[in-house]
Design an enzyme around this catalytic site. Structure first.
Site: not given
Ligand code: NAD
Length: 498
Positions: A226, A281
């Site tokens: 995200s 995404c």
């Molecule tokens: P997320 O940001 O919650 O988590 C992603 C990763 O970050 C996970 O491994 C998680 O453990 C870690 N994380 C979460 N909170 C954290 C924190 N506070 N500090 C450090 N690390 C942390 O995302 P999600 O819910 O797993 O995935 C969905 C999101 O990913 C959506 O926003 C989507 O658009 C995005 N996404 C983007 C793409 C792209 O190519 N731009 C591709 C796939 C998904």
């Protein structure tokens, strides 16, 4: 209950942490496993294993590395159905969709099988008298990947095949909600002949991520997730001197012009909005209907939204599964409610959907919201659920301006039969990936994937040529082999060519 461990130095390990996370089956709503949430020490062990493996792996010939890549590709291909089942059971997406994700990930492995060609350097003969110049690229060292829940196999595969083929060693921190695919992939790497320690998986949450970001022994970090976390990863990793590519969230628009084939556009819009329950995404979450296309596309999309076959991802014939967690389900349902409160019209409402036999599953039905304006929460938030907002627009220029005013810039698409309009669109939008009558324009592995603005922090996209550049650094050699009878011609002025 099954416990999902870490994979460090070529074997599963329980590590030292006493914290665990719950892994659900979103179709039934039941917890099916617990995953270890790695401690600082666990992550440090994984980084140390990768560091130990680096000198030998980086010195392994590019031909020998390539043979392992081919063997790995064969194993992933052979076990694709099994990996897809692991994904469906933890993520919820339908099996055909999980298989599609494995296929798209495998294409990056296939790209990385071409590493001998991709790493070829340049050579310039006689740049000065008896002097040649040549360049080549070397791996960085230990690199890390931090990945999201929505593509448990494909997104990690955007990263590690290229990183490892380039001669780096890798630490993967998958999403704690969908950890099993990464663990199976680690076993397949070993079976393919990858030396222990080259590929490590450490499960965990923020503790694990922060340890990676602060480690002086990690040279580069690839992140997908995200936007707020992407920004944080980029800032903290960069402040610690690492190379960082951090891909964030999205709000992808599809523009429908009056000259488009409405049935074709509606079929593709519905698949792009509701496929994978909108948890992509590159999902289309806003349809920008221009002029007279508005009522026609709304009616056609409503019809398709009502017909989507929703249910367990394991049941053949289903087109859409549940969303990943109960929290996601509640959040999406809440956001749909704000659309109505803020004056939009719910033309298809998926909030009350119940799937017989799966009453506790995290389901939300396909939802269409018309008359959405850019100030509403359903437009401003990344819903990440099966919700399509319809925004009305007067012209293609107005649609482009609307897209460019949005803070995200991951993907976008246009449906039209006009080459002129399509060209105006592709040149005018501030977005990284553009589809022309293609709603989910995810580039093939030999191109690079990446968005603009709040959809990517850093300056390199993933896989393709930019992936190779990200995971390597250049050396340029200027060489002279003087004959004994040559005059030395050394000079105290700055060297210039002769
Ligand atoms: P997320 O940001 O919650 O988590 C992603 C990763 O970050 C996970 O491994 C998680 O453990 C870690 N994380 C979460 N909170 C954290 C924190 N506070 N500090 C450090 N690390 C942390 O995302 P999600 O819910 O797993 O995935 C969905 C999101 O990913 C959506 O926003 C989507 O658009 C995005 N996404 C983007 C793409 C792209 O190519 N731009 C591709 C796939 C998904």
């Amino acid at each position: 209950m099954k416990t999902i461990e870490h994979w460090i130095a070529g074997k599963p390990t329980t590590g030292t942490s006493d914290r665990v996370g719950a892994v659900y089956n979103p179709a039934t709503g039941e917890q099916q496993a617990e995953v270890l949430l790695g401690s600082v020490g666990d992550v440090e062990s994984a980084i140390a294993a990768a560091q130990d493996a680096f000198p030998s792996w980086s010195q392994t010939s590019v031909s020998a590395r390539t043979k392992i890549m081919f063997a790995f590709r064969e194993l992933v291909n052979r076990h694709a159905a099994e990996i897809a089942e692991l994904i469906t059971d933890e993520h919820g997406k339908v099996l055909s969709d999980s298989l599609g994700e494995v296929q798209r990930g495998m294409e990056v492995i296939e790209f990385a099988c071409g590493i001998p060609t991709l790493l070829k350097g340049d050579y310039s003969d006689q740049v000065s008298t008896n002097v040649d110049t040549y360049s080549f690229r070397e791996p960085l060292g230990v690199v890390a990947g931090i990945t999201p829940f929505n593509f448990p196999a494909m997104v990690p595969m955007w990263m590690f095949p290229v990183a490892i083929a380039c001669g780096n060693t890798f630490v993967l921190k998958p999403s704690e909600r969908v950890p099993s695919a990464a663990m199976r992939i680690a076993e397949l790497w070993q079976e393919a002949g990858l030396p222990d320690g080259v590929f490590n998986v450490v499960n965990g949450d923020k503790v694990a991520v922060d340890t990676i970001l602060d480690s002086p022994d990690v040279a580069a970090v690839s992140f997908v997730g995200s936007t707020p976390i992407a920004k944080y990863i980029h800032e903290r990793g960069s402040a610690n001197g690492k190379r960082v590519q951090a891909l964030g969230g999205a709000k992808n628009h599809a523009v429908i012009l009056p000259d488009a084939n409405i049935d074709f556009a509606a079929d593709h819009l519905a698949a792009a909005a509701f496929g994978s329950a909108g948890e992509r995404c590159m999902a289309i979450s806003a349809a920008v209907a221009v002029g007279s296309a508005g009522d026609l596309i709304l009616e056609a999309v409503n019809e398709r939204a009502r017909a989507v076959q929703v249910g367990s991802g394991r049941v053949a014939g289903n087109e859409m599964g549940p969303v990943v967690t109960q929290a996601a389900q509640e959040r999406i349902i809440g956001l749909i409610g704000t659309g109505e409160e803020q004056g939009a019209t719910l033309t298809v409402d998926g909030r009350d959907l119940k799937v017989p036999g799966y009453e506790n599953g995290f389901f939300v039905g396909p939802t269409v919201i018309d008359q959405v304006s850019t100030s509403m929460d359903v437009y401003r938030e990344e819903i990440f659920g099966p919700v399509l907002s319809v925004v009305r627009s007067g012209s293609v220029e107005e649609a482009i301006a609307l897209i460019n005013a949005n803070p995200y810039g991951n993907g976008t698409a246009i449906f039209t039969n006009s080459g002129e309009a399509a060209r105006t669109f592709q040149r005018g939008v501030h977005v990284g990936m553009i589809g022309i009558n293609v709603p989910v324009p995810v580039p093939m592995a030999f191109y690079s994937f990446g968005g603009w603005k709040n959809s990517l922090f850093g300056d390199k996209h993933v896989h393709g040529p930019e992936g190779v550049a990200f995971y390597t650094r250049a050396k340029v050699v200027t060489a002279r082999w003087p004959h004994v009878d040559h005059a030395s011609e050394a000079s105290f002025h700055f060297p210039t060519a002769k």
